[in-house]
Design a protein around this motif. Structure first.
Motif, PDB file in Angstrom:
ATOM      1  N   TYR A   1      -3.766   8.740  -2.686  1.00  0.00           N
ATOM      2  CA  TYR A   1      -4.687   7.926  -3.121  1.00  0.00           C
ATOM      3  C   TYR A   1      -5.222   6.354  -3.720  1.00  0.00           C
ATOM      4  O   TYR A   1      -4.745   5.722  -4.086  1.00  0.00           O
ATOM      5  N   ILE A   2      -6.497   6.012  -3.450  1.00  0.00           N
ATOM      6  CA  ILE A   2      -6.873   5.113  -4.250  1.00  0.00           C
ATOM      7  C   ILE A   2      -7.310   5.723  -5.682  1.00  0.00           C
ATOM      8  O   ILE A   2      -8.819   6.327  -5.043  1.00  0.00           O
ATOM      9  N   GLY A   3      -7.668   5.203  -6.505  1.00  0.00           N
ATOM     10  CA  GLY A   3      -8.772   5.312  -7.686  1.00  0.00           C
ATOM     11  C   GLY A   3      -9.085   3.764  -8.373  1.00  0.00           C
ATOM     12  O   GLY A   3      -8.736   2.796  -7.687  1.00  0.00           O
ATOM     13  N   ILE A   4     -10.287   3.769  -8.833  1.00  0.00           N
ATOM     14  CA  ILE A   4     -10.976   2.931  -8.734  1.00  0.00           C
ATOM     15  C   ILE A   4     -11.888   2.914 -10.801  1.00  0.00           C
ATOM     16  O   ILE A   4     -11.902   4.267 -10.768  1.00  0.00           O
ATOM     17  N   ILE A   5     -11.597   1.818 -10.357  1.00  0.00           N
ATOM     18  CA  ILE A   5     -11.783   1.439 -12.231  1.00  0.00           C
ATOM     19  C   ILE A   5     -13.102   0.788 -12.068  1.00  0.00           C
ATOM     20  O   ILE A   5     -12.917  -0.318 -12.076  1.00  0.00           O
ATOM     21  N   PRO A   6     -13.786   1.143 -12.817  1.00  0.00           N
ATOM     22  CA  PRO A   6     -15.042   0.297 -12.825  1.00  0.00           C
ATOM     23  C   PRO A   6     -14.915  -0.297 -13.753  1.00  0.00           C
ATOM     24  O   PRO A   6     -14.638  -0.342 -14.493  1.00  0.00           O
ATOM     25  N   GLY A   7     -15.324  -1.632 -13.572  1.00  0.00           N
ATOM     26  CA  GLY A   7     -15.389  -3.020 -14.656  1.00  0.00           C
ATOM     27  C   GLY A   7     -17.142  -2.264 -15.445  1.00  0.00           C
ATOM     28  O   GLY A   7     -18.128  -2.202 -15.528  1.00  0.00           O
ATOM     29  N   PHE A   8     -16.935  -3.718 -16.563  1.00  0.00           N
ATOM     30  CA  PHE A   8     -17.960  -3.605 -17.369  1.00  0.00           C
ATOM     31  C   PHE A   8     -19.093  -4.611 -16.537  1.00  0.00           C
ATOM     32  O   PHE A   8     -18.947  -5.059 -15.755  1.00  0.00           O
ATOM     33  N   ILE A   9     -19.549  -4.463 -17.227  1.00  0.00           N
ATOM     34  CA  ILE A   9     -21.102  -5.046 -16.644  1.00  0.00           C
ATOM     35  C   ILE A   9     -21.827  -6.102 -17.256  1.00  0.00           C
ATOM     36  O   ILE A   9     -22.403  -5.793 -18.212  1.00  0.00           O
ATOM     37  N   ASP A  10     -21.838  -7.438 -17.423  1.00  0.00           N
ATOM     38  CA  ASP A  10     -22.619  -8.387 -18.473  1.00  0.00           C
ATOM     39  C   ASP A  10     -23.081  -9.482 -17.414  1.00  0.00           C
ATOM     40  O   ASP A  10     -23.476  -9.257 -15.961  1.00  0.00           O
TER      41      ASP A  10
ATOM     42  N   ILE B   1       1.332  -1.174  -0.012  1.00  0.00           N
ATOM     43  CA  ILE B   1      -0.025   0.420  -0.021  1.00  0.00           C
ATOM     44  C   ILE B   1       1.076   0.898  -0.184  1.00  0.00           C
ATOM     45  O   ILE B   1       0.484   2.409   0.331  1.00  0.00           O
ATOM     46  N   GLY B   2       2.641   1.223  -0.066  1.00  0.00           N
ATOM     47  CA  GLY B   2       2.380   1.915   0.018  1.00  0.00           C
ATOM     48  C   GLY B   2       2.862   3.084   1.326  1.00  0.00           C
ATOM     49  O   GLY B   2       2.454   2.888   2.222  1.00  0.00           O
ATOM     50  N   GLY B   3       3.005   4.659   1.101  1.00  0.00           N
ATOM     51  CA  GLY B   3       2.306   5.194   1.972  1.00  0.00           C
ATOM     52  C   GLY B   3       0.873   6.263   2.218  1.00  0.00           C
ATOM     53  O   GLY B   3       0.245   6.897   2.969  1.00  0.00           O
ATOM     54  N   LEU B   4      -0.279   4.827   1.968  1.00  0.00           N
ATOM     55  CA  LEU B   4      -1.892   5.370   1.519  1.00  0.00           C
ATOM     56  C   LEU B   4      -1.660   5.300   3.904  1.00  0.00           C
ATOM     57  O   LEU B   4      -1.593   4.697   4.231  1.00  0.00           O
ATOM     58  N   LYS B   5      -3.025   6.057   3.191  1.00  0.00           N
ATOM     59  CA  LYS B   5      -3.023   6.717   4.717  1.00  0.00           C
ATOM     60  C   LYS B   5      -4.163   5.866   5.030  1.00  0.00           C
ATOM     61  O   LYS B   5      -5.506   6.512   3.979  1.00  0.00           O
ATOM     62  N   GLU B   6      -5.068   6.400   6.681  1.00  0.00           N
ATOM     63  CA  GLU B   6      -6.064   6.205   6.960  1.00  0.00           C
ATOM     64  C   GLU B   6      -6.938   7.355   6.220  1.00  0.00           C
ATOM     65  O   GLU B   6      -6.748   8.736   6.542  1.00  0.00           O
ATOM     66  N   ARG B   7      -8.423   7.412   6.037  1.00  0.00           N
ATOM     67  CA  ARG B   7      -9.198   8.954   5.528  1.00  0.00           C
ATOM     68  C   ARG B   7      -8.577   9.936   4.079  1.00  0.00           C
ATOM     69  O   ARG B   7      -8.871  10.784   3.833  1.00  0.00           O
ATOM     70  N   ALA B   8      -7.665   8.503   3.922  1.00  0.00           N
ATOM     71  CA  ALA B   8      -7.478   8.647   2.386  1.00  0.00           C
ATOM     72  C   ALA B   8      -8.226   8.892   0.859  1.00  0.00           C
ATOM     73  O   ALA B   8      -9.594   7.827   1.286  1.00  0.00           O
ATOM     74  N   PRO B   9      -8.581   9.614  -0.343  1.00  0.00           N
ATOM     75  CA  PRO B   9      -9.661   9.774  -0.855  1.00  0.00           C
ATOM     76  C   PRO B   9      -9.688   8.163  -1.552  1.00  0.00           C
ATOM     77  O   PRO B   9      -8.360   8.135  -1.517  1.00  0.00           O
ATOM     78  N   VAL B  10     -10.734   8.278  -1.986  1.00  0.00           N
ATOM     79  CA  VAL B  10     -10.830   6.801  -2.735  1.00  0.00           C
ATOM     80  C   VAL B  10     -11.679   7.446  -4.089  1.00  0.00           C
ATOM     81  O   VAL B  10     -12.957   8.164  -4.182  1.00  0.00           O
ATOM     82  N   LYS B  11     -10.939   7.673  -5.092  1.00  0.00           N
ATOM     83  CA  LYS B  11     -11.426   9.016  -6.133  1.00  0.00           C
ATOM     84  C   LYS B  11     -11.666   8.125  -7.901  1.00  0.00           C
ATOM     85  O   LYS B  11     -10.968   6.778  -8.276  1.00  0.00           O
ATOM     86  N   LEU B  12     -13.065   8.709  -8.463  1.00  0.00           N
ATOM     87  CA  LEU B  12     -13.509   7.766  -9.959  1.00  0.00           C
ATOM     88  C   LEU B  12     -13.505   8.805 -11.303  1.00  0.00           C
ATOM     89  O   LEU B  12     -13.980   9.700 -10.260  1.00  0.00           O
ATOM     90  N   GLY B  13     -11.929   9.231 -11.417  1.00  0.00           N
ATOM     91  CA  GLY B  13     -11.977  10.416 -12.253  1.00  0.00           C
ATOM     92  C   GLY B  13     -11.643  11.172 -12.085  1.00  0.00           C
ATOM     93  O   GLY B  13     -12.578  12.563 -12.500  1.00  0.00           O
ATOM     94  N   GLY B  14     -10.986  11.327 -10.560  1.00  0.00           N
ATOM     95  CA  GLY B  14     -10.781  12.501  -9.702  1.00  0.00           C
ATOM     96  C   GLY B  14     -11.905  12.364  -8.949  1.00  0.00           C
ATOM     97  O   GLY B  14     -11.474  13.853  -8.370  1.00  0.00           O
ATOM     98  N   VAL B  15     -12.674  12.104  -8.723  1.00  0.00           N
ATOM     99  CA  VAL B  15     -14.320  12.758  -8.711  1.00  0.00           C
ATOM    100  C   VAL B  15     -14.000  11.698  -6.725  1.00  0.00           C
ATOM    101  O   VAL B  15     -13.946  10.876  -6.988  1.00  0.00           O
TER     102      VAL B  15
END
Lengths: 259, 269, 161
Positions: free
Chosen positions: C116-125, C54-68
């Motif tokens: 921070y954590i970036g989330i990349i939404p997966g496909f839906i099938d 996790i490198g230097g990830l801290k508690e309370r760090a944001p999870v972002k999707l495309g910057g949001v």
């Protein structure tokens, strides 16, 4: 030579222990006293004396410290092309350390010394003794409302200090150094936590307020009853409470933000 | 039947930092009389008053006021007993942030919940008694020393005490205010039926109004009785030196030192 | 010493001003400086993810999707069964749900900024399911460690040279 040095150290240690004990007993007596029937109005007058009269120095100092912090921070951050983080740096260092500590030091100099001088004067001109002879407890009438007011006042002053300092930092960062106002605020908001940062800032200043008022009341109450004694007590209040603030700040920081 | 002695001290010993200030002293203060306690400076006269007021604790002995043993009262009882005692401190001890009126009103406000009109009446009565109704709005620093002491006196009698203690009331007063204070003490004693204790080293003034006298020296009572009795005790050298103020006698002019010639001889070696 | 008599009314007035302004200061600190928003938090659900680093990830760090910002790191612990850091995420329900093919990576904002954590939404099938409260995201990429990168870079230079 050495033996006299050792015995001097021993005497000092004994004296410190004795003073601590006496201060604890005084505190116990103040806390055990039944509240005065006009406690609230006495308390309000003390808030005025300790709080409102300290506002000018606290607010001015806060404003300038914020500006300096922002200026110095900018020069460091710009070297790493991280000047966008200025808001976060200013807010965190103020809330966590500078706000509570600097306003406590100023409070010790402004209100703590005034408190010691006032009580010391009352003690050395026998005003406290005469109050006692009238069947009125000076602990209840004079000391208790001041202790209470001191503990409430400093956290309020610290909050205002923080606001003015962040405002000063904002002015330097945004208007002078040209950082984008939006990113200044959003980076700040992203990094500051209400409980961990604002909350701990308040907890720290409550602790400091307690220390300052206690030391000030002790030194005033146990003054050597003459002009020289009052001036010495006043100095002692400022020196001792400043040192205790810095030591206590270290301990609290370790507990709050980890080793 | 009430005891004729309003305040009685029996075999009281008090020492401070290893130095014995009072050694087994007995005092009797008669109801409605003025009792003077005389003695040279530094003999602990103020301390004696603080012992009577219960601000200090004697090492041994009894202090009985109105049949109440002051020496073993708890704090609460002590505060109640003190309402019956007034004390005029040497410095006046007026509260410097309150004006004259509020200073006199202070004990009344603290102990009773009086209506403002009644309170004003009472305070004005007390101020009238000391002749200072005209300065009620001044602050203590604006008063002369004599006036401050009279205001303090008005405050001391605000709660209508039975006993009043004066700590060096005449020190540093000009002749006029000295006389005013003397008259006041006497007058209050008569009109209010107060038992008065005056601690002083102003021999002539005090003896002109006192009924009984105690003379203290070196932790002991060296003379006691009525004013005449004390004056007539010519066989007591220490007493006579004090009363007449001779500069040499049992209390030597020179502080204890080795003979002058010897010390000079050392210097000129 | 100045004996300036301040009347009771004026004392009350100033103490009142002082009290009100410090309450305002507290509100300002909470809302515009700490950035608390009243409606923002709303409902949230919990997801878990295991990372190899996790490198230097801290508690309370944001999870972002495309910057949001769509969530926050709530807790970081070590999964003692497989010696992998386990991160608990609190995801904002009003920012939607993700399929189980979504992936997480740890990024750094700027060269030296917070992680921070970036989330990349997966496909839906038909085969994929939507992640719900308490589920674990399997597809994760560890933090880039600067020292490792530099080490690899130097190693590749040496091989070429």
């Amino acid at each position: 030579m050495i033996s006299s040095f050792v015995s001097a150290v021993g005497r000092t240690i004994l004296a410190v222990i004795q003073v601590t004990g006496r201060a604890c007993l005084l505190l116990k007596r103040i806390l055990c006293v039944k509240p005065h029937k006009k406690l609230f109005s006495l308390f309000i007058v003390q808030i005025f004396q300790l709080g409102v009269l300290s506002l000018p120095i606290i607010l001015t100092a806060g404003f300038f410290i914020g500006m300096v912090l922002s200026l110095q921070g900018y020069y460091v951050l710009v070297a790493y092309a991280a000047e966008e983080n200025l808001g976060s740096m200013v807010a965190l260092s103020l809330l966590r350390e500078l706000g509570p500590v600097v306003s406590a030091l100023l409070f010790a100099g402004r209100a703590g010394s005034a408190l010691t001088a006032e009580i010391g004067l009352m003690q050395s001109t026998e005003q406290l003794a005469s109050m006692e002879m009238m069947g009125v407890s000076p602990l209840k009438r004079v000391l208790a409302p001041r202790l209470l007011a001191g503990i409430v006042t400093l956290p309020m002053l610290t909050l205002l200090f923080n606001i003015f300092a962040i405002w000063g930092g904002y002015i330097v960062g945004v208007y002078w150094m040209g950082i984008d106002s939006g990113s200044f605020w959003s980076v700040m908001q992203g990094s500051v936590d209400v409980f961990a940062d604002v909350g701990n800032s308040i907890i720290k200043s409550v602790v400091f307020a307690f220390i300052i008022t206690w030391v000030a009341l002790y030194n005033g109450y146990y003054v050597i009853p003459n002009a020289q004694g009052i001036s010495r007590s006043t100095t002692t209040t400022v020196v001792v409470s400043s040192l205790l603030i810095l030591a206590m700040d270290f301990i609290l920081t370790v507990f709050m933000f980890g080793m | 039947m009430r005891n004729n002695n309003h305040l009685q001290i029996k075999k009281m010993t008090f020492s401070r930092s290893g130095h014995i200030l009072f050694d087994q002293l007995d005092f009797e203060f008669k109801r409605g009389k003025i009792t003077a306690i005389l003695g040279p400076s530094g003999i602990g006269k103020t301390t004696l008053l603080k012992l009577i007021g219960g601000q200090l604790q004697a090492n041994s002995g009894e202090i009985i006021f109105n049949d109440i043993p002051i020496h073993d009262c708890d704090q609460k009882m002590l505060f109640n007993v003190r309402k019956k005692m007034g004390m005029l401190f040497q410095s006046g001890a007026l509260f410097n942030e309150l004006n004259v009126f509020e200073n006199v009103a202070f004990p009344l406000r603290e102990h009773y919940q009086l209506e403002e009109s009644l309170l004003t009446t009472l305070v004005l009565m007390k101020l009238e008694a000391v002749g200072l109704r005209g300065v009620q709005h001044l602050l203590p620093i604006e008063l002369s020393g004599g006036m401050a002491r009279r205001v303090a006196l008005a405050r001391a009698i605000a709660l209508d005490p039975e006993l009043i203690m004066y700590d060096e009331p005449f020190t540093g007063q000009d002749p006029i205010s000295m006389n005013v204070l003397l008259k006041l003490v006497q007058q209050l004693n008569k009109t209010l039926g107060l038992t008065s204790i005056i601690v002083s080293h102003d021999v002539d003034e005090v003896l002109s109004i006192a009924d009984n006298v105690y003379v203290l020296a070196e932790g002991k009572i060296i003379a006691q009785g009525s004013v005449e009795e004390v004056f007539n005790a010519t066989d007591n050298a220490l007493l006579q030196q004090f009363l007449c103020g001779h500069n040499d006698g049992p209390v030597p002019f020179h502080a204890k030192a080795e003979p002058f010639v010897q010390e000079l001889a050392k210097v000129n070696l | 010493m100045s004996i300036k008599k301040v009347s009771e009314k004026r004392i009350e007035f100033w103490v009142g001003c002082f009290a009100i302004s410090s309450v305002i200061a507290l509100v300002l600190l909470a809302f515009s400086i700490a950035g608390v928003s009243l409606q923002g938090k709303g409902k949230s659900y919990t997801l878990y993810a295991n990372f190899t680093n996790i490198g230097g990830l801290k508690e309370r760090a944001p999870v972002k999707l495309g910057g949001v910002v769509v969530g926050r790191v709530e807790n970081i612990s070590l999964d003692v069964d497989n010696y992998m850091p386990r991160v608990r995420l609190s995801m904002y329900a009003n920012k939607g749900y993700y399929s189980d093919t979504s992936s997480l990576s740890i990024y750094t904002s700027g060269l030296l900024g917070e992680q921070y954590i970036g989330i990349i939404p997966g496909f839906i099938d038909e085969e994929s399911e939507m992640l719900s409260d308490g589920d674990t995201i399997e597809d994760t990429k560890p933090a880039l460690i600067l020292e490792d990168l530099i080490g690899q870079f130097i190693y590749s230079l040496q091989k070429e040279g």
